[in-house]
Design a protein around this motif. Structure first.
Motif, short mmCIF file in Angstrom:
data_model
loop_
_atom_site.label_atom_id
_atom_site.label_comp_id
_atom_site.label_asym_id
_atom_site.label_seq_id
_atom_site.Cartn_x
_atom_site.Cartn_y
_atom_site.Cartn_z
N PHE A 44 -5.12 1.22 9.75
CA PHE A 44 -6.44 0.66 9.48
C PHE A 44 -7.26 0.50 10.76
O PHE A 44 -8.40 0.95 10.85
CB PHE A 44 -6.27 -0.70 8.79
CG PHE A 44 -7.55 -1.42 8.53
CD1 PHE A 44 -8.51 -0.88 7.68
CD2 PHE A 44 -7.82 -2.65 9.12
CE1 PHE A 44 -9.69 -1.56 7.42
CE2 PHE A 44 -9.00 -3.32 8.86
CZ PHE A 44 -9.93 -2.77 8.02
N SER A 61 -8.33 3.85 11.99
CA SER A 61 -9.15 4.72 11.15
C SER A 61 -10.44 4.07 10.67
O SER A 61 -11.41 4.75 10.39
CB SER A 61 -8.34 5.21 9.95
OG SER A 61 -8.06 4.13 9.07
N CYS A 62 -10.45 2.74 10.56
CA CYS A 62 -11.65 2.10 9.99
C CYS A 62 -12.68 1.82 11.07
O CYS A 62 -12.36 1.18 12.07
CB CYS A 62 -11.29 0.79 9.28
SG CYS A 62 -12.74 -0.05 8.65
N PRO A 63 -13.87 2.28 10.87
CA PRO A 63 -14.90 2.11 11.89
C PRO A 63 -15.51 0.71 11.91
O PRO A 63 -16.33 0.41 12.78
CB PRO A 63 -15.95 3.15 11.50
CG PRO A 63 -15.76 3.39 10.05
CD PRO A 63 -14.35 3.05 9.71
N LEU A 64 -15.14 -0.17 10.98
CA LEU A 64 -15.67 -1.53 11.02
C LEU A 64 -15.06 -2.29 12.20
O LEU A 64 -13.88 -2.12 12.49
CB LEU A 64 -15.31 -2.28 9.75
CG LEU A 64 -16.23 -2.23 8.56
CD1 LEU A 64 -15.66 -3.10 7.45
CD2 LEU A 64 -17.62 -2.71 8.91
N THR A 109 -20.72 1.88 7.63
CA THR A 109 -19.49 2.16 8.37
C THR A 109 -18.31 2.46 7.46
O THR A 109 -17.34 3.06 7.89
CB THR A 109 -19.10 0.98 9.28
OG1 THR A 109 -18.99 -0.19 8.48
CG2 THR A 109 -20.13 0.77 10.36
N MET A 110 -18.38 2.06 6.20
CA MET A 110 -17.24 2.31 5.33
C MET A 110 -17.55 3.31 4.22
O MET A 110 -16.90 4.33 4.09
CB MET A 110 -16.72 0.99 4.73
CG MET A 110 -15.36 1.18 4.09
SD MET A 110 -14.65 -0.32 3.39
CE MET A 110 -13.79 -1.03 4.79
N TYR A 123 -14.84 -8.88 11.52
CA TYR A 123 -14.94 -9.01 10.06
C TYR A 123 -13.67 -8.52 9.41
O TYR A 123 -13.64 -7.46 8.81
CB TYR A 123 -16.12 -8.18 9.54
CG TYR A 123 -17.43 -8.49 10.21
CD1 TYR A 123 -17.99 -9.76 10.08
CD2 TYR A 123 -18.09 -7.54 10.98
CE1 TYR A 123 -19.20 -10.05 10.70
CE2 TYR A 123 -19.29 -7.84 11.59
CZ TYR A 123 -19.84 -9.09 11.45
OH TYR A 123 -21.03 -9.38 12.05
N SER A 124 -12.61 -9.30 9.52
CA SER A 124 -11.34 -8.84 8.95
C SER A 124 -11.28 -9.06 7.45
O SER A 124 -10.45 -8.50 6.78
CB SER A 124 -10.18 -9.55 9.64
OG SER A 124 -10.29 -10.94 9.37
N HIS A 125 -12.16 -9.90 6.94
CA HIS A 125 -12.16 -10.20 5.51
C HIS A 125 -13.57 -10.07 4.94
O HIS A 125 -14.55 -10.22 5.67
CB HIS A 125 -11.61 -11.60 5.25
CG HIS A 125 -10.16 -11.72 5.56
ND1 HIS A 125 -9.69 -11.86 6.84
CD2 HIS A 125 -9.07 -11.66 4.75
CE1 HIS A 125 -8.36 -11.90 6.82
NE2 HIS A 125 -7.96 -11.78 5.56
N ILE A 127 -2.15 3.37 5.92
CA ILE A 127 -3.12 4.02 6.79
C ILE A 127 -3.19 3.14 8.04
O ILE A 127 -3.10 1.93 7.94
CB ILE A 127 -4.50 4.04 6.10
CG1 ILE A 127 -4.44 4.92 4.86
CG2 ILE A 127 -5.59 4.46 7.04
CD1 ILE A 127 -5.54 4.61 3.89
N ILE A 185 0.86 -1.18 0.00
CA ILE A 185 0.00 0.00 0.00
C ILE A 185 0.90 1.23 0.00
O ILE A 185 1.84 1.31 0.80
CB ILE A 185 -0.93 0.01 1.22
CG1 ILE A 185 -1.87 -1.20 1.14
CG2 ILE A 185 -1.72 1.29 1.33
CD1 ILE A 185 -2.90 -1.27 2.23
#
Lengths: 353, 353
Positions: free
Chosen positions: A9, A12-15, A40-41, A20-22, A7, A3
């Motif tokens: 992740f 920053s990611c609200p999931l 959420t995304m 649910y990593s995948h 970032i 990448i």
């Protein structure tokens, strides 16, 4: 995975990534996980009022014209099924999303992703279906794109269509317009598309072939609007079925929805197939049906208009909107009990459109 | 394969099926086979004047507004590469197709096809890139769709974006507007995107990393138009590269195109990489470059405008349009000979966008 702009992740990611990593099949199923991925995304990332309306398409004004704009990708498996194929689905699905915005469909785009080795004859058959469906729905396919990926990197044909439509009235058709007291109508019997796909996929045959209900819905919707029906909200009953759509609308509108199981039209053969296959008709997708929220005073007239149109014969009243402290969908069952309805969870019917 | 409405393929399909009975990678390569697929299958099937214009997008009027509408699917492999990723590409590619219609990009849709098992972190990174690219290009992503297919039935992420733009001038920008005597400009050095992808894919490293030229081109194009430049035709130099684009325009416009190899800007490191990898820079894709046809009297002023914009510095004159009995692209080579240029044939660079 290289990448470029790493970032943080987890930060920053609200999931809930622990959970649910995948990506799972159910993230594309139109139920709870699809909803959560969007909420959420996608909605936070592309934050804007149009996306936040959570409708089947975006509506906006350009100069003095109100336009609707929508997109869907089609990955149905198998490509051909009783009553249609990926081509008819790709035209009607996007035509219907425009119709659900109350728009007259004008122009469609088509993006093909083809798998190397696909028989040219298959592509030709799909293109012919698209041509026929576009003619029937009175839309023009005006721009397109074709990509090819290596054998084993796709599955025959994937199609994306986007559509532009014109809104020629002043109604505000959206979950936010749903009101306490609204009547809830469906435009015909439910679930034939889901059963048609599953039967084809599993090689099952019933006494009579159950054909997909796939159909273009712009004409009946525009008839309602021309007839003066105050359509508060329209939604086609695709992925996730009636149950998921009603929960989504209840949550977006902040209302309680009461439906009556006895009133929900499901054909006997579809009900029988559901029993054999272990499906609940409430969650089965239809590709030619929609739910309509109108003021109760408009209900009879709306049913009259719908039942006079060949594609929406069998329309009926299935429930009403009630005030609520918390959004909820409640169904009175055939035996008189009540049941709280949730969105589809898990992957009941992957790749049905 | 169960086709519902069997069609006599051999009789009805205008493709020479003896030769091309199956889809090949080259059908998506942007060269001769892509061209033939479009001309013999898609254009006749969806026959309408907008599609027949063979432009990067369709342009039409709704009430009194002139709009542009375009779509592209993105299947680039690998997903991340120096200078960008599939997300930046999916925004800029469609923004650029609108710009090539002379339109101001307004709204984009996004359709995701995800492979089961994709790391959520990867999707998040791509979505962040899309957000950033959309902000930079001043477009809003307003509607979307997500599908998931089983592991092994896609390749990580495929993205389709469609776009709607507004045309705020009276120019007719299209191959049909190209005139004898027109000057032909390119907006900077060519081929960095192709080399960036191939180097990443093959694990090659050069002295300095060659980054993709992927960039949004609406601002410089709108500056040209605001500056009164009569842009007769614009085309971004993606799949198939400069050579394929010029041949396509020559054939659509019915003109002869003369270019000078010495004038075509290619960076030394790109030229070196081409020699190592066996590529011809004329066929390499760029994702932030375009070719511009203007009356000769506009050429200097157009170059002035382009060279004052950071994304199009290095713009230059590479040739002119001549009258022709038959359409042709002729290049004067560095050593003074002439060479007839054809479209890309075969699959030089599959999945570069």
């Amino acid at each position: 995975m290289p990448i470029n702009n790493p970032i943080d992740f987890a930060a920053s990611c609200p999931l809930p990534i622990q959970e649910y990593s995948h990506v799972m099949l159910a993230h594309g199923g139109g139920g709870r996980l699809t909803h959560r991925l969007i909420e959420t995304m996608f909605v936070p990332a592309f934050s804007n009022p149009l996306l936040a309306a959570r409708h089947d398409g975006a509506t906006f004004s350009v100069n003095k014209s109100r336009l609707a704009f929508t997109t869907d990708s089609y990955v149905v498996h198998p490509l051909f099924f009783p009553g249609g194929d990926i081509g008819t689905l790709a035209i009607n699905g996007t035509v219907n999303d425009l119709a659900m915005c109350g728009a007259r469909p004008l122009y469609l785009s088509a993006g093909f992703i083809l798998e190397e080795g696909l028989a040219m004859e298959t592509l030709w058959a799909v293109v012919q279906s698209m041509r026929q469906a576009a003619n029937e729905a009175r839309v023009q396919l005006v721009t397109g794109d074709t990509k090819v990926v290596e054998k084993g990197k796709a599955d025959g044909i994937f199609i994306n269509t986007a559509g532009v439509g014109l809104i020629e009235h002043n109604l505000s058709i959206s979950p936010a317009s749903v009101r306490t007291g609204d009547a809830i109508l469906v435009s015909g019997d439910l679930g034939r598309h889901g059963i048609a796909i599953m039967a084809q996929r599993e090689g099952l045959s019933f006494e009579t072939t159950i054909e997909s209900d796939c159909a273009p819905l712009a004409e009946p919707v525009l008839s309602l609007i021309r007839g003066g029906i105050e359509a508060n909200c329209l939604r086609d009953l695709t992925r996730g079925g009636l149950a998921s759509v009603l929960v989504e609308i209840a949550e977006a509108a902040g209302v309680q929805i009461h439906i009556d199981e006895n009133a929900i039209p499901v054909r006997e053969d579809v009900r029988g197939a559901c029993e054999i296959l272990g499906f609940d008709p409430l969650y089965l997708p239809s590709e030619g049906r929609f739910v309509l929220f109108v003021p109760a005073s408009n209900a009879d007239r709306a049913l009259g208009i719908l039942n006079s149109h060949p594609l929406t014969q069998g329309s009926c009243l299935i429930g009403r909107v009630a005030a609520a402290s918390s959004p909820l969908v409640v169904m009175r069952s055939t035996i008189g009990g009540t049941r709280i309805i949730d969105m589809l969870s898990g992957e009941q019917l992957p790749r049905i459109c």
